[in-house]
Each structure stands twice: as structure tokens, then as C-alpha cells.
Design an enzyme around this catalytic site. Structure first.
Site, mmCIF file in Angstrom:
data_model
loop_
_atom_site.group_PDB
_atom_site.id
_atom_site.type_symbol
_atom_site.label_atom_id
_atom_site.label_comp_id
_atom_site.label_asym_id
_atom_site.label_seq_id
_atom_site.Cartn_x
_atom_site.Cartn_y
_atom_site.Cartn_z
ATOM 1 N N ASP A 45 0.843 -1.148 -0.097
ATOM 2 C CA ASP A 45 -0.077 -0.095 0.003
ATOM 3 C C ASP A 45 0.879 1.213 0.199
ATOM 4 O O ASP A 45 0.355 2.419 -0.076
ATOM 5 C CB ASP A 45 -0.964 0.040 1.127
ATOM 6 C CG ASP A 45 -0.283 -0.003 2.617
ATOM 7 O OD1 ASP A 45 0.616 -0.770 2.567
ATOM 8 O OD2 ASP A 45 -0.425 0.621 3.445
ATOM 9 N N ASN A 46 2.199 1.115 0.114
ATOM 10 C CA ASN A 46 2.985 2.317 0.157
ATOM 11 C C ASN A 46 3.984 2.364 -1.412
ATOM 12 O O ASN A 46 4.939 3.069 -1.241
ATOM 13 C CB ASN A 46 3.946 2.179 1.366
ATOM 14 C CG ASN A 46 3.453 2.285 2.683
ATOM 15 O OD1 ASN A 46 2.457 3.184 2.680
ATOM 16 N ND2 ASN A 46 3.879 1.776 3.561
ATOM 17 N N ASP A 87 4.849 7.119 2.344
ATOM 18 C CA ASP A 87 4.518 6.574 3.784
ATOM 19 C C ASP A 87 4.922 7.918 4.526
ATOM 20 O O ASP A 87 5.885 8.569 4.137
ATOM 21 C CB ASP A 87 5.280 5.322 4.068
ATOM 22 C CG ASP A 87 5.021 4.801 5.450
ATOM 23 O OD1 ASP A 87 3.655 4.544 5.381
ATOM 24 O OD2 ASP A 87 5.752 4.285 5.970
#
Length: 291
Positions: free
Chosen positions: A41-42, A51
Site C-alpha cells: 500500500d506504500n 509513507d
């Protein structure tokens, strides 16, 4: 949205996609930026890692370094950044496997409304796996090409030769690790060297001192052995500079080219921490930098 992305992506060669070169090596390896939480997800297909941290540029060269103190398995260490990026991309490929595997039928009404028919599932999986495998091969090729290009530029060379990878790149990194040398400072200081000052071993050993920290040689090595190792590397580097720039070339052009790709200032983690402390706890106002 994902259907549109897949449909449009088929029209563009992978190497020409926005961010493809950025995602494989521009900062992560060539400038030693390490993202301590480089999970799926980063990671963006546009070549960004997003992030709040922890992340950092390396100080002393340590391929096992991670700014994430909870990362005891070193999953997100500097040396693992390229493989983690690829692992994340594979997960993206798997999540979009049906869209990639269906091939030219991606816009077919039956697929859009009903999904995958059982009798074509095996072919779909095989096609998707094949695509992911080919992308992996291109990822590796693009990564190596971009890494070689950037390292060649950082060392002030005009063209990459295959022998450079072992004799210059690999030996340099091994030497930095063994002698605990600062990664980005090394390139910046090298960019001020005059080739004429490196003709003899004693001169190269004397110049080697500029790469050490103020306290001298660290890493358990004695001064003479450390300077000898750096001298040997400088001799190989000098030879390559002569090959690319000529034996009678002016240093100024090469030095300027090197400084343009080897920044003088790196946003180091400990510097940023100090600034944050001074502003938040000391009440010191932020000041903009003026040219």
C-alpha cells in the site's frame, strides 16, 4: 478504473510507462534511499513510495541497514529494496490477474457482466502468469540498465563497460562497507579530484584520506591498509576516466558533470530529527533557504 488502466496499458511498452525507471532504481539504489515500510500500500505504479516513514538515506554504506527498528528480519533493508518493489508489483499483478489473463476479451460483454467462464480459467491463469514472468524479466533488465547508467554518471564516466560492474561498482561498494565510508559523501568528494593527482600510488594513498571520517579509519582496519585499498580502486577509476575523457582532457568538464549528479546536501535522518526537535521543542522558527 482498473479495467481502463489495463486496456490503456496494453498500448504502451512497459519501459515507456510513467515512473517505470524511477520505480526500479533512481533513488532506492543509486542514491541509497531506504524506505523502512515498503509494503504494497506504500508502492505506486508511478514510481513513488508513499509513507510517513521510517525512511532514510544511508550514511556509512551498509547494505543491511534499515531505518525500521522493528524490521528484525531486514525485509526492507537497503539491499532488499529492489526485490521488495518487485514483490509488491507481483501482488498487483495477481490482484488484476483476471483482467490481464482474459487478453483481447477484456471488453467482451460476457466477461464484463459475468466474469470468467470455468472452461477458460486455466488458459487465463497461464496467460496472466506468463505476462507477470515477462514483466519480471523486463523489470530486471530495466533495473540493471538504469542502475548502470546512474552509477556511470556518478563516477564521471561517459559510457558503461561491462567490466565496470565488477572492477568499479562492486569493488567500490565492498570497499565502502568494509571501511565504513559515507556513501554519498564519497561520490561528492571524488567529484573534486584531479586526474593528474592520481598518477602514482603514494599520491593516491594521500588523496584517500579525504574519504575517512574525522576520527580516521574505522571498521577495524589500519590506516595504511585502508588507504592502499582506496588507492588501488582510484587507479582503476583513473584508467577509466582516461579512456572516456582522454589522457589530456581538462578536469573541469568532468568535475562539473559529476557534481551535477552528486548532491552536496543529503536530507539525513539525524539532521531532520534535529531540525524537528529545534522547531517543536525549542521554538525555533523555520527559515526558508535563499539562493
Amino acid at each position: 478504473m482498473s479495467l481502463l488502466w489495463v486496456r490503456e496499458s496494453r498500448k504502451i511498452p512497459l519501459k515507456d510507462h510513467p515512473g517505470w525507471k524511477r520505480i526500479v532504481s533512481r533513488v532506492y539504489i543509486a542514491y541509497a534511499f531506504t524506505n523502512g515500510v515498503l509494503n504494497t500500500d506504500n508502492t505506486s505504479i508511478f514510481g513513488l513510495s508513499m509513507d510517513f516513514g521510517p525512511f532514510a538515506f544511508l550514511d556509512n554504506f551498509d547494505p543491511h541497514y534499515t531505518p525500521n527498528h522493528d524490521d528484525h528480519m531486514l525485509r526492507y533493508s537497503y539491499r532488499n529494496q529492489p526485490s521488495i518493489i518487485w514483490w509488491n508489483l507481483v501482488r498487483l499483478g495477481e490482484s488484476m490477474g483476471e483482467l490481464m489473463g482474459i487478453g483481447p476479451d477484456v471488453d467482451a460483454e460476457e466477461f464484463v457482466e459475468k466474469g470468467v467462464r470455468k472452461e477458460v480459467a486455466d488458459d487465463l491463469v497461464s496467460r496472466a502468469e506468463g505476462l507477470i514472468q515477462r514483466v519480471g524479466e523486463e523489470y530486471k533488465a530495466t533495473f540493471l540498465a538504469e542502475y548502470k547508467r546512474l552509477m556511470t554518471a556518478r563516477l564521471g564516466l561517459k559510457v558503461f563497460k561491462e567490466e565496470d560492474f565488477e572492477s568499479l561498482f562492486s569493488e567500490l561498494l565492498d570497499m565502502m562497507e568494509a571501511l565504513e565510508l559515507d556513501f554519498n559523501h564519497f561520490f561528492r568528494r571524488l567529484s573534486y579530484f584531479s586526474i593528474a593527482d592520481l598518477e602514482v600510488n603514494d599520491a593516491r594513498k594521500e588523496k584517500a584520506r579525504v574519504f575517512f571520517h574525522d576520527e580516521g579509519v574505522t571498521g577495524g582496519h589500519n590506516d595504511d591498509a585502508a588507504r592502499t585499498r582506496i588507492s588501488n580502486w582510484l587507479g582503476k577509476w583513473q584508467t577509466r576516466v582516461h579512456e572516456d575523457w582522454g589522457t589530456n582532457s581538462n578536469d573541469a568538464a568532468r568535475q562539473q558533470a559529476m557534481r551535477s549528479v552528486n548532491p552536496n546536501f543529503i536530507p539525513r535522518g539525524w539532521v531532520l530529527d534535529e531540525v524537528i526537535t529545534r522547531v517543536e521543542k525549542g521554538g525555533e522558527p523555520l527559515r526558508s533557504c535563499e539562493a
